[in-house]
Scaffold this motif. Structure first.
Motif, short mmCIF file in Angstrom:
data_model
loop_
_atom_site.label_atom_id
_atom_site.label_comp_id
_atom_site.label_asym_id
_atom_site.label_seq_id
_atom_site.Cartn_x
_atom_site.Cartn_y
_atom_site.Cartn_z
N UNK A 115 106.73 -80.64 -82.50
CA UNK A 115 106.22 -78.98 -82.03
C UNK A 115 106.56 -77.63 -80.78
N UNK A 116 106.01 -76.90 -80.98
CA UNK A 116 106.93 -75.81 -79.88
C UNK A 116 105.52 -75.50 -79.12
N UNK A 117 105.11 -75.87 -77.70
CA UNK A 117 103.76 -75.13 -77.46
C UNK A 117 104.15 -74.44 -76.42
N UNK A 118 105.24 -74.67 -75.65
CA UNK A 118 105.72 -73.09 -74.84
C UNK A 118 107.52 -73.41 -74.59
N UNK A 119 107.57 -71.59 -74.42
CA UNK A 119 108.75 -71.75 -74.79
C UNK A 119 109.34 -70.52 -73.45
N UNK A 120 110.43 -70.32 -73.12
CA UNK A 120 111.02 -69.64 -71.96
C UNK A 120 112.09 -68.94 -72.71
N UNK A 121 111.87 -67.79 -72.66
CA UNK A 121 112.50 -66.57 -72.96
C UNK A 121 113.23 -65.54 -71.97
N UNK A 122 114.26 -66.54 -72.13
CA UNK A 122 115.07 -64.30 -71.06
C UNK A 122 116.44 -64.02 -72.12
N UNK A 123 116.71 -63.06 -72.68
CA UNK A 123 117.42 -62.35 -73.08
C UNK A 123 118.20 -61.16 -72.49
N UNK A 124 119.95 -60.80 -72.60
CA UNK A 124 119.98 -59.85 -71.90
C UNK A 124 120.30 -59.02 -73.40
N UNK A 125 120.49 -59.95 -74.53
CA UNK A 125 120.86 -59.33 -76.08
C UNK A 125 119.24 -59.38 -76.42
N UNK A 126 118.27 -58.21 -76.67
CA UNK A 126 117.33 -58.18 -77.41
C UNK A 126 117.27 -58.07 -78.85
N UNK A 127 118.08 -58.49 -80.13
CA UNK A 127 118.26 -58.04 -80.79
C UNK A 127 117.09 -59.16 -81.73
N UNK A 128 115.87 -58.62 -82.14
CA UNK A 128 115.05 -59.86 -83.45
C UNK A 128 114.14 -60.41 -81.93
N UNK A 129 114.48 -60.28 -80.68
CA UNK A 129 113.35 -60.54 -79.46
C UNK A 129 111.94 -60.08 -80.43
N UNK A 130 111.61 -59.18 -80.74
CA UNK A 130 109.95 -58.79 -80.47
C UNK A 130 109.67 -59.03 -81.90
N UNK A 131 110.40 -60.03 -82.59
CA UNK A 131 110.00 -60.40 -84.37
C UNK A 131 109.93 -61.82 -83.91
N UNK A 132 109.86 -62.33 -83.43
CA UNK A 132 110.60 -63.73 -82.87
C UNK A 132 109.29 -63.90 -81.26
N UNK A 133 109.07 -63.32 -80.43
CA UNK A 133 107.91 -63.30 -79.91
C UNK A 133 106.85 -63.11 -80.68
N UNK A 134 106.52 -62.69 -81.34
CA UNK A 134 104.67 -62.37 -82.59
C UNK A 134 105.45 -63.44 -83.11
N UNK B 43 106.05 -66.61 -82.72
CA UNK B 43 105.72 -67.80 -81.87
C UNK B 43 103.71 -67.76 -81.31
N UNK B 44 103.98 -66.74 -80.80
CA UNK B 44 102.65 -65.98 -80.19
C UNK B 44 101.71 -66.42 -82.01
N UNK B 45 102.14 -66.12 -82.82
CA UNK B 45 101.15 -66.30 -84.14
C UNK B 45 100.76 -67.87 -84.47
N UNK B 46 101.89 -68.50 -83.45
CA UNK B 46 101.24 -69.97 -83.86
C UNK B 46 101.39 -70.40 -83.12
N UNK B 47 100.53 -69.80 -81.55
CA UNK B 47 99.80 -70.54 -80.63
C UNK B 47 101.24 -70.42 -79.31
N UNK B 48 102.15 -71.05 -79.64
CA UNK B 48 103.34 -70.45 -78.24
C UNK B 48 103.42 -69.82 -77.05
N UNK B 49 103.26 -70.93 -75.94
CA UNK B 49 103.57 -69.94 -74.52
C UNK B 49 104.30 -69.38 -74.11
N UNK B 50 104.53 -68.05 -74.25
CA UNK B 50 105.64 -68.03 -74.01
C UNK B 50 105.92 -67.28 -72.52
#
Length: 529
Positions: free
Chosen positions: A10-29, A31-38
């Motif tokens: 399972x994913x409980x904590x994720x580190x995200x740091x991207x130059x190309x932000x394509x799809x970033x917001x959808x993916x962030x939402x 993960x957050x919806x699954x209770x993942x700490x970003x």
């Protein structure tokens, strides 16, 4: 005793740091919806926060601020320990707890746009500042510890992982291994781009270690033969041609299609006036320039009306309906051009299996570049054959100088010669090939073959004499003996262009004078093996 590792994590904590932000917001939402700490940094954290996605700055997570203008922000134990710590080793887990290092289960990083920065001609310092350090370090760490960490290095990975988490509740080991392999390939390509750029800055064309990378364009059904596997990779140079072309219609390209189409487009790019090149097995069977593509086609096709069947056709102008009708009248595997108008496209569309490729531009035949050839245990690297000869560089060595018309045809023939397999002989008249011979172990055989083909083409067209009568001849390398030149003279040529440099140049020049031929030397050879 090691704690057991689960295939599904399972994913409980994720580190995200991207130059190309394509799809970033959808993916962030997601993960957050699954209770993942970003956890995130800089612009990525701001983009997520602005979109209402809960995010924790890495500096808050580590208790250590970003320093040195952001050059140091993730190169700390709290980040790399969280990525590298093995969940199946009690001693690792104990040390992580002792030092308050929280596990990081997913790392999504794409790198500073170094390649794009170089491509746009940025300054040396700007290029240096776009060399990512923390990103590759995190990617490599996560890939090494893929048993417990998923690493995402491309925007398309977001949807893949999201689907797997949604379906299975976590990431599988098979997926993490595949992503780890992709991660190391990405950092390897990134380092190759940097090392190549640095070598150029130092004026090194061939550094002690040469690294290069490709991006998979498409898998191929097979290679040159059905029992060989193959794939097509692009190198990121964006040279107009087969690698950048848009396929408008037709079946999937094969290995041989790609190889032959590249040869055709590079050949036709040699000419400023409207030109057509017809290629079979990576060597020309007809090339011509004219005032329009239809006339160029007719002259190129006349040279060899048999070989174009199942061949490749390249044009250096926008294809119109008249040219399309001519080309589509015979079975053609591929047509490549910078563009085609709507009428031409409609004509080609009748031929469902014909592949139509449009590049949007022509390659510069004089542009620098590298070519590679594999050999057992290694590969050969060389600069592209971008050599061109101007009329002013030619040396007349016979009693008779070429006429203006002969000179024009000599320069045309020598350009075509560069694209014919050695030993190459090209007969040309009115800026069109009228006989081609190449790929032979000796030059005299190539001259005879070219003459024979000119005879056969004339018969097919119902003409009274061989096409080579009154033509000129180009040789890609010097005539080692007079016999090759004499074979060309027998075919009916009136002028000769060749590099010169043979020990028997005097003998060859004497044979040209005896036959009443004009001959010029280029001092430049065009072997093509």
């Amino acid at each position: 005793m090691r704690p057991p590792m689960s295939d599904l994590l399972p994913i409980r904590r994720a580190l995200i740091s991207v130059s190309d932000k394509t799809g970033l917001i959808e993916f962030g939402r997601f993960l957050a919806g699954k209770g993942v700490e970003i956890l995130s940094t800089g612009g990525t954290a701001k983009a997520l926060r602005d979109a209402g996605v809960p995010v924790k700055d890495v500096s808050d997570h580590t208790g250590f601020p970003e320093i040195l203008d952001g050059r140091v922000k993730t190169l700390v134990p709290q980040v790399h320990g969280g990525i590298l710590g093995r969940r199946d080793l009690k001693e690792h887990l104990a040390q992580m707890e002792q030092h308050a290092i929280a596990p990081i289960d997913l790392v999504a990083v794409n790198l500073y746009p170094f390649e794009a920065t170089v491509a746009k001609g940025a300054s040396f310092q700007d290029c240096i500042e776009n060399i990512d350090i923390g990103g590759p370090a995190m990617i490599r760490s996560a890939a090494k510890n893929h048993a417990g960490v998923a690493v995402l290095t491309e925007p398309q990975h977001f949807a893949e992982i999201q689907a797997e988490i949604e379906a299975k509740g976590g990431t599988t080991l098979a997926t993490r291994r595949r992503l780890a392999a992709a991660a190391y390939a990405r950092t390897a390509a990134y380092d190759a781009a940097i090392s190549g750029w640095f070598a150029k800055q130092q004026g090194e064309d061939f550094p002690p270690r040469l690294a290069f990378a490709g991006v998979l364009r498409q898998g191929l059904r097979y290679g040159e033969n059905p029992h060989q596997q193959a794939a097509f990779y692009t190198d990121g140079t964006n040279r107009p041609g087969i690698a950048t072309a848009k396929q408008i219609q037709g079946k999937e390209l094969s290995y041989n299609n790609i190889n032959d189409t590249d040869a055709a487009f590079e050949c036709v790019a040699e000419f400023d006036r409207p030109a057509i090149a017809i290629i079979k097995h990576a060597t020309p069977c007809g090339v011509a320039v004219a005032e329009d593509l239809v006339t160029a086609w007719d002259r190129a096709f006349l040279c060899d009306p048999v070989s174009p069947f199942g061949g490749i056709v390249a044009a250096n102008r926008v294809l119109d309906a008249a040219a399309a009708e001519k080309i589509a009248a015979i079975f053609t595997e591929v047509v490549i051009a910078p563009d085609a108008d709507e009428a031409a496209r409609a004509i080609f569309a009748r031929k469902k299996n014909l592949r139509l490729l449009l590049t949007g531009a022509m390659p510069d035949p004089a542009a620098p570049g590298m070519t590679f050839k594999s050999v057992a245990g290694g590969f050969l690297a060389q600069s592209r054959d971008a050599g061109h000869i101007a009329a002013s560089a030619l040396k007349v060595v016979t009693q008779r100088a070429p006429t203006e018309a002969e000179l024009r045809d000599l320069l045309f023939a020598f350009r075509v010669c560069k694209h014919v397999k050695s030993n190459a002989i090209v007969y040309a008249k009115n800026e069109a090939t009228v006989g081609l011979g190449g790929g032979q172990p000796n030059r005299v055989d190539s001259a005879r073959i070219a003459g024979w083909k000119s005879e056969e083409a004339a018969k097919a067209a119902g003409l009274p004499e061989p096409l080579a009568r009154g033509s000129v001849v180009a040789s890609d390398a010097f005539f080692p003996f007079a016999d090759g030149l004499e074979a060309a003279a027998a075919a009916g040529v009136t002028a000769v262009i060749q590099p010169g440099g043979s020990m028997r140049d005097a003998e060859v020049i004497a044979a040209a004078d005896k036959a009443g031929l004009a001959m010029v030397l280029t001092g430049m050879r065009h072997f093509r093996h």
